[in-house]
Design a protein around this motif. Structure first.
Motif, short mmCIF file in Angstrom:
data_model
loop_
_atom_site.label_atom_id
_atom_site.label_comp_id
_atom_site.label_asym_id
_atom_site.label_seq_id
_atom_site.Cartn_x
_atom_site.Cartn_y
_atom_site.Cartn_z
N ARG A 131 0.84 -1.20 0.00
CA ARG A 131 0.00 0.00 0.00
C ARG A 131 0.88 1.25 0.00
O ARG A 131 0.51 2.28 -0.57
N GLU A 132 2.06 1.10 0.59
CA GLU A 132 3.00 2.24 0.64
C GLU A 132 4.42 1.69 0.61
O GLU A 132 4.75 0.78 1.39
N THR A 155 9.13 4.32 5.14
CA THR A 155 7.77 3.80 5.28
C THR A 155 7.57 2.53 4.47
O THR A 155 8.16 2.34 3.40
N GLN A 205 1.40 -1.89 8.79
CA GLN A 205 2.48 -0.89 8.77
C GLN A 205 3.77 -1.51 9.31
O GLN A 205 3.79 -2.03 10.43
#
Length: 674
Positions: free
Chosen positions: A28-29, A45, A86
């Motif tokens: 996603r990132e 990130t 994350q």
């Protein structure tokens, strides 16, 4: 109806779950490249949807681990909400070692493939050292002559940007910028400014300014221009190349502007000189010419400086003395020991002027293997072992050489004969010689199922000893039998391997009769040659001795035919010197017979004492073949013979006729000259 609605709702929910679990994990990132100053904190990130595998970070393709605490990396942590996928990488108090390429990864599962993020470059900025002008705080220049001024700021990341200013005005021309690798990803920034100074530039300030992304503010350093009109000095050597032991003149030529010394009484043109050697003032040497006598090789490369001073100041010029001399060894490796299959470098360094030409050869060969201070073999085997010569040649000054020994270690080498001999019934010996390096750790004999290193096995005894050129193992067989004539295996071990060799013991053939006879004849001929040489030596030696001593000659005179002697006479010549003045010419064409048989009883006593002197063979010497004595003719050196009446003679006593009658038939042994 309520039951049916419940069933439909459960089926719908199950369908949604099934569709969700079938989706692949994806980013996603993804992390982006970032640059920070050393000591700052940075976060890379990484967010993943539908995480199924194990998530980890890598640096320069090296895995940092999947534990969010990242054990072993106290400044590294994986942060973020796991439930939201994350997996951010937090790096605190960054150091230069953190500089590198990072990647976020999720491992594959049984149903899904692994995924990797894009590469993210983490760049750590470092501020450079303070800028420095290499020429110092003051730069002396000569008007009209270009001058390079160098400014540098070392150890920056990236390299520092350098700019030049003169009295507040930026300089944009005549600048050369380069970078140098300082190690550990650091760079040195170097800026070279080429000045064309004028008199108006005297006293102005040059500023070098450095900048870098890691710096909060620019830094600078300054230097002041000192534009001088000092003498321009040139030092020359005559001759340029000086032979050792000869003389040389160094001349100091200067061009000064202005060239005057001002004083209260006026001005006058003047330039003063001072000579230095290696920076030390030479007392009393203040002329334009410096004379050096009996120059030695130790003076080669010595630096002589001429200081020229005018009203403005002093300028200097140097010259490095060049003394020609032959090669002189500086360093040799002596002996080099390496293992087979490795490289070997032989070193042989020389000094000389001009620089020596160094050639390498292997002893016993004239082929040139290489030139220069070193001779390198990338891969050696035992054939490279030997003595190498490095020869240094200085044209016009001779040559010299040194030896370097190369020893190549390898598996054992057996250099014994493959066939050796022994006689039946005698003691026999079989020899096995190992002749290379390193020395053997073990030597063993095997035959007929028997192995023997040292010691005794029945009639067989094995012994080992060090000999010149290696180690020798001897297998001794006592009372050799027919079955002992067989093959014997000699095996040798060292730390680099083993080698075996089959040695055959054979029956020694008896020496042929022809060889025995030939050897005996050769020995006899050799003895005869030795006897002949001794005879000739003694003959010449007594010939020389007889020329200076009195000579006793016994002779028998006959008239060309063989008749019984009348009388035996012993003639003793007493005074040879007195006879030189009175020597009548010898009678022509007379023939004499010389006898060495002094026991001849038929020698007649009626021989005339007035007869001519006896004939002597050419060379003045004859041999008594019975007694083996050499006699010398004392008159051989004279052109004629002395008169008989002027010499005293002593007659030999004549034995009684009766005692000689029994030997009347005995013939004398004679040497006859016709």
């Amino acid at each position: 109806m309520r039951l049916l609605s419940t069933i439909v709702a459960c089926l719908a929910l199950a369908g949604l779950v099934a569709r969700g679990s079938a989706q692949d994990q994806s980013f996603r990132e993804e992390p982006d490249s970032v640059a920070v100053r050393q000591g700052e904190t940075v976060t890379l990130t990484c967010a993943i949807d539908n995480v199924a595998g194990i998530v980890q970070w890598t640096k320069d393709n090296f895995a940092l681990g999947s534990d969010r605490a990242l054990p072993g990396y106290p400044r590294f942590t994986i942060t973020g909400d796991v439930n939201r996928g994350q997996y951010n990488l937090l790096v605190q108090d960054t150091l230069l070692e953190d500089d590198g390429t990072y990647q976020c990864q999720a491992s594959p599962t049984e149903t899904q493939q692994g995924i990797r993020s894009q590469n993210a470059q983490l760049t750590i900025y470092l501020p450079p050292d303070n800028p420095v002008i290499e020429e110092g705080s003051s730069v002396s220049v000569i008007a009209g002559q270009p001058k390079n001024v160098t400014c540098r700021a070392d150890n920056g990341k990236p390299a520092a940007t350098l700019t030049w200013w003169k009295d507040g005005q930026e300089i944009t021309e005549g600048i050369t910028y380069i970078t140098e690798d300082a190690g550990e990803k650091r760079k040195n920034g170097v800026s070279i400014l080429t000045l064309n100074p004028s008199v108006d530039d005297h006293g102005k300030v040059l500023t070098c300014q450095s900048s870098n992304p890691a710096m909060d503010a620019n830094k600078e350093t300054t230097t002041q221009l000192n534009v001088e009109h000092t003498p321009v000095v040139v030092v020359q050597s005559d001759p340029p190349l000086v032979e050792e032991g000869s003389s040389v003149s160094l001349s100091c030529e200067s061009r000064a502007n202005p060239g005057e010394v001002r004083s209260s009484s006026g001005s006058r043109n003047d330039v003063n000189y001072q000579w230095k050697k290696n920076g030390v003032v030479l007392a009393g040497e203040n002329g334009q010419v410096l004379r050096l006598n009996n120059v030695r090789r130790e003076d080669n490369l010595q630096v002589f400086t001429c200081d020229a001073t005018n009203a403005v100041g002093t300028n200097s010029a140097n010259i490095t003395l060049s003394v020609q001399y032959g090669p002189e060894p500086l360093k040799t490796t002596g002996q080099v020991i390496v293992d087979r299959g490795t490289s070997a470098t032989l070193v042989c360094k020389w000094s000389g002027n001009p620089s020596p030409t160094i050639m390498w050869t292997k002893k016993g060969s004239s082929s040139v293997l290489g030139t220069g201070d070193t001779l390198t073999f990338p891969i050696v085997d035992q054939s490279h072992s030997g003595t190498y010569q490095c020869t240094a040649v200085v044209p016009g000054s001779g040559e010299d050489s040194r030896e370097v020994v190369l020893i190549v270690n390898g598996p054992p080498i057996i250099s014994s004969f493959e066939v050796q001999y022994a006689s039946s019934g005698d003691e026999g010996q079989i020899e096995c010689l190992s002749s290379n390096s390193p020395p053997p750790s073990r030597m063993a004999w095997t035959w007929n199922g028997i192995m023997l290193d040292t010691g005794t096995e029945g009639r067989f005894t094995a012994e080992q000893r060090d000999v010149h050129g290696g180690r020798l193992s001897v297998l001794t067989v006592s009372k050799v039998q027919a079955g002992d004539f067989a093959e014997y295996n000699c095996t040798v071990w060292n730390r680099l391997g083993l080698t075996s060799k089959i040695i055959t013991l054979r029956q020694k053939e008896p020496l042929p009769l022809a060889a025995i006879v030939g050897g005996a004849v050769a020995g006899l001929v050799l003895i005869l040659v030795i006897v002949l040489l001794v005879f000739v030596f003694c003959h010449r030696r007594r010939k020389k001795q007889g020329a200076s001593n009195e000579s006793i000659t016994r002779l028998e005179v006959r008239d060309g035919q063989e008749t019984p002697p009348k009388e035996k006479v012993e003639i003793i010549h007493r005074d040879h010197e007195a006879a030189k003045d009175k020597v009548p010419p010898p009678p022509p064409q007379r023939k004499y017979y010389i006898t060495a048989d002094y026991d001849d009883r038929d020698y007649s006593s009626k021989t005339s004492l007035g007869a001519p002197p006896p004939w002597t063979p050419p060379g003045g010497t004859y041999q008594d073949y019975k007694n083996g004595n050499l006699y010398s003719n004392p008159y051989n050196n004279y052109s004629s013979y002395p008169a008989v009446s002027e010499h005293s003679y002593e007659r030999a006593s004549i034995a009684s006729r009766a005692s000689r009658a029994s030997e009347a038939q005995k013939k004398p042994r004679m040497m006859t000259h016709v």
